[in-house]
Design an enzyme around this catalytic site. Sequence first.
Site, short mmCIF file in Angstrom:
data_model
loop_
_atom_site.label_atom_id
_atom_site.label_comp_id
_atom_site.label_asym_id
_atom_site.label_seq_id
_atom_site.Cartn_x
_atom_site.Cartn_y
_atom_site.Cartn_z
N CYS A 99 42.94 -28.89 59.39
CA CYS A 99 44.15 -28.06 59.36
C CYS A 99 44.11 -27.10 58.16
O CYS A 99 43.70 -27.45 57.07
CB CYS A 99 45.39 -28.95 59.25
SG CYS A 99 45.63 -29.99 60.68
N ARG A 127 44.36 -33.18 68.51
CA ARG A 127 43.46 -33.78 67.52
C ARG A 127 44.02 -35.11 67.03
O ARG A 127 43.28 -36.00 66.62
CB ARG A 127 43.26 -32.84 66.33
CG ARG A 127 42.31 -31.69 66.57
CD ARG A 127 42.03 -30.97 65.26
NE ARG A 127 41.74 -31.92 64.22
CZ ARG A 127 42.17 -31.79 62.95
NH1 ARG A 127 42.91 -30.75 62.60
NH2 ARG A 127 41.87 -32.70 62.05
N ARG A 179 42.07 -26.97 50.01
CA ARG A 179 41.42 -28.23 50.42
C ARG A 179 40.05 -28.38 49.74
O ARG A 179 39.01 -28.49 50.39
CB ARG A 179 41.31 -28.33 51.94
CG ARG A 179 42.68 -28.22 52.61
CD ARG A 179 42.72 -28.75 54.00
NE ARG A 179 42.80 -30.22 54.00
CZ ARG A 179 43.04 -30.93 55.12
NH1 ARG A 179 43.15 -30.32 56.28
NH2 ARG A 179 43.12 -32.24 55.07
N LYS A 195 45.18 -42.29 63.18
CA LYS A 195 44.11 -41.27 63.18
C LYS A 195 43.36 -41.28 61.87
O LYS A 195 42.13 -41.32 61.84
CB LYS A 195 44.70 -39.88 63.40
CG LYS A 195 43.72 -38.74 63.07
CD LYS A 195 44.31 -37.37 63.22
CE LYS A 195 44.96 -36.82 62.01
NZ LYS A 195 44.07 -36.23 61.00
N ASN A 196 44.10 -41.28 60.75
CA ASN A 196 43.44 -41.10 59.45
C ASN A 196 42.71 -42.34 58.97
O ASN A 196 41.94 -42.27 58.01
CB ASN A 196 44.45 -40.59 58.41
CG ASN A 196 44.87 -39.16 58.73
OD1 ASN A 196 44.19 -38.47 59.51
ND2 ASN A 196 45.98 -38.73 58.18
N ASP A 215 52.55 -35.44 55.61
CA ASP A 215 52.28 -35.33 57.06
C ASP A 215 53.54 -35.52 57.90
O ASP A 215 53.48 -35.38 59.12
CB ASP A 215 51.21 -36.34 57.49
CG ASP A 215 49.86 -35.99 56.89
OD1 ASP A 215 48.96 -36.85 56.92
OD2 ASP A 215 49.71 -34.87 56.37
C1 EPZ Z 1 44.24 -36.60 54.03
O1 EPZ Z 1 43.65 -35.33 53.77
C2 EPZ Z 1 44.79 -36.53 55.44
N1 EPZ Z 1 43.69 -36.25 56.37
C3 EPZ Z 1 45.84 -35.41 55.54
O2 EPZ Z 1 46.43 -35.53 56.83
C4 EPZ Z 1 46.95 -35.66 54.51
O3 EPZ Z 1 47.83 -34.56 54.52
C5 EPZ Z 1 46.35 -35.84 53.11
O4 EPZ Z 1 45.33 -36.86 53.12
C6 EPZ Z 1 47.42 -36.24 52.10
O5 EPZ Z 1 48.00 -37.45 52.49
C7 EPZ Z 1 42.86 -37.27 56.69
O6 EPZ Z 1 43.01 -38.40 56.23
C8 EPZ Z 1 41.75 -36.95 57.65
P1 EPZ Z 1 43.75 -35.40 49.85
P2 EPZ Z 1 42.70 -35.13 52.48
O7 EPZ Z 1 42.36 -35.42 49.39
O8 EPZ Z 1 41.98 -36.39 52.21
C9 EPZ Z 1 43.78 -32.18 46.34
C10 EPZ Z 1 47.02 -34.91 59.00
O9 EPZ Z 1 47.93 -34.18 59.41
N2 EPZ Z 1 42.34 -32.47 46.25
O10 EPZ Z 1 44.58 -36.64 49.71
O11 EPZ Z 1 41.94 -33.88 52.67
C11 EPZ Z 1 44.16 -31.47 47.62
O12 EPZ Z 1 44.02 -30.06 47.48
C12 EPZ Z 1 46.20 -34.49 57.81
O13 EPZ Z 1 46.73 -36.04 59.48
C13 EPZ Z 1 41.61 -31.89 45.24
O14 EPZ Z 1 42.13 -31.15 44.41
O15 EPZ Z 1 43.81 -34.91 51.36
C14 EPZ Z 1 45.61 -31.88 47.80
O16 EPZ Z 1 46.44 -31.05 47.02
C15 EPZ Z 1 46.57 -33.11 57.30
N3 EPZ Z 1 40.28 -32.17 45.15
C16 EPZ Z 1 45.65 -33.30 47.23
O17 EPZ Z 1 44.49 -33.43 46.41
C17 EPZ Z 1 39.64 -33.00 46.05
O18 EPZ Z 1 38.42 -33.22 45.91
C18 EPZ Z 1 45.63 -34.41 48.27
O19 EPZ Z 1 44.51 -34.18 49.12
C19 EPZ Z 1 40.40 -33.57 47.08
C20 EPZ Z 1 41.76 -33.30 47.17
#
Ligand code: EPZ
Length: 421
Positions: A117, A399, A122, A22-23, A307
């Site tokens: 989610c 989803r 986020r 998915k991702n 995840d």
């Molecule tokens: C991706 O989300 C995945 N979603 C999430 O999977 C997954 O949990 C996450 O990566 C971590 O592996 C998709 O790929 C569509 P991040 P993403 O940016 O990209 C912080 C699922 O169940 N952060 O890696 O939104 C954030 O708050 C979903 O498939 C900032 O601070 O996650 C978090 O603590 C749920 N500033 C950490 O980084 C930013 O600009 C990791 O977030 C971006 C993120």
Amino acid sequence: MDKLVVTGGTPLNGEVVISGAKNAAVAILPATLLIDGVCTIENLPNISDVKVSCKILEAIGAKITWNSENCITIDTRNVCCTEAPLDLTRKFRASYYLIGALLGRCRSVTVGMPGGCKLGARPIDQHIKGFEALGATVTVGQGNITAKAECLNATSIYMDVVSVGATINVMLAAVLANGTTIIDNAAKEPHVVDVANFLNTMGADIRGAGTDVIKVNGVERLVGNATYCVVPDQIEAGTFMLAAVASKGDIIIKNCITKHLECITAKVLEIGANAEDLGGDRIHVWCDKRPSKANIKTLPYPGFPTDLQPQMGVVLSMADGTSIINESIWESRFQYTDELNKMGAKITAQGKTAFFEGVDHLSGAPVYSSDLRAGAALIIAGICADGVTEIYNLEHIDRGYEHIEEKFRRLGANIVRVTED
Ligand code: EPZ
């Protein structure tokens, strides 16, 4: 409203074939906007996030032919619109990839704020940092994000936080920029690598994906005229590995990449279950006794994936002893523990830490999925529990998991989807 009705008590046995990730898919689809041509994408998971992504692409001018439920041919030569509809973009998180892709292609984009989610704040500050470093002006307001640039010039960006989304989004924006962009402290997840592999197949020049430092050598255009197969879903494979352990079953997981599952395999072995790599794309997982306790800290890849945290929580809720999970990625990813406690679990969640006092068994109850992975965890809990479990809010599960009840049913689960008035 649909619900899943699960009658528990049957160990899962048999084989399951893993779908495309998915991702990876939800990033590769917007990435097609960088192509001035036609391409074909295979092994797309048949899930609602993919369907919504395709609707958005068609709304901005792409032409999509569905060759099968898992394969499309997409023509992005006539993409004309740089505004993505808010009613669609708010349905899921990955709509933010439209920013990097349309900024890269058209130097201008307006996208509705992404949904996804509810796991905590986020933020997207790292995405914006990357776009601005490349020369874009980004404004956020009235529920939209707008990015514009006269031109995009390569630069070096050090990510303050390891972010999957920001790493991919900056990569998208840099593919057609002038010069070589360096993304340092980059995310290394398999889906980050898959997006880079897709772009390179279409004519980009990206090096180092899967390491901390990704180099994007800007090119004039991406011609496409190629076919790409989406990587198998690491998280779906891990979900079924943990379902085998929780139900004390015996499952062979096919069409996976065992290298991506090393952390989960290590934890499965640590708690006394069994896992055997059958050679690259298959792994055998089985368990014939009560798992022992363990401590988990979720981390960016190659650490234990956030995840799979809820699914591991189900295993630990029935383990021998008290386990601790530290959720280091998201502020609010223990909502599922309230639902497990309704089923007889003894879990105490405090902020980013939860304590799992293992119980002998769970009992069926009506439960509500709060997010995609929590939903998968509740299905596993229902399969293990005595009695009947009803799982609501299936839109979260649909989803990200293709034909999930059929896959579990083929493994022996007593699970049906019921539509209620
Ligand atoms: C991706 O989300 C995945 N979603 C999430 O999977 C997954 O949990 C996450 O990566 C971590 O592996 C998709 O790929 C569509 P991040 P993403 O940016 O990209 C912080 C699922 O169940 N952060 O890696 O939104 C954030 O708050 C979903 O498939 C900032 O601070 O996650 C978090 O603590 C749920 N500033 C950490 O980084 C930013 O600009 C990791 O977030 C971006 C993120």
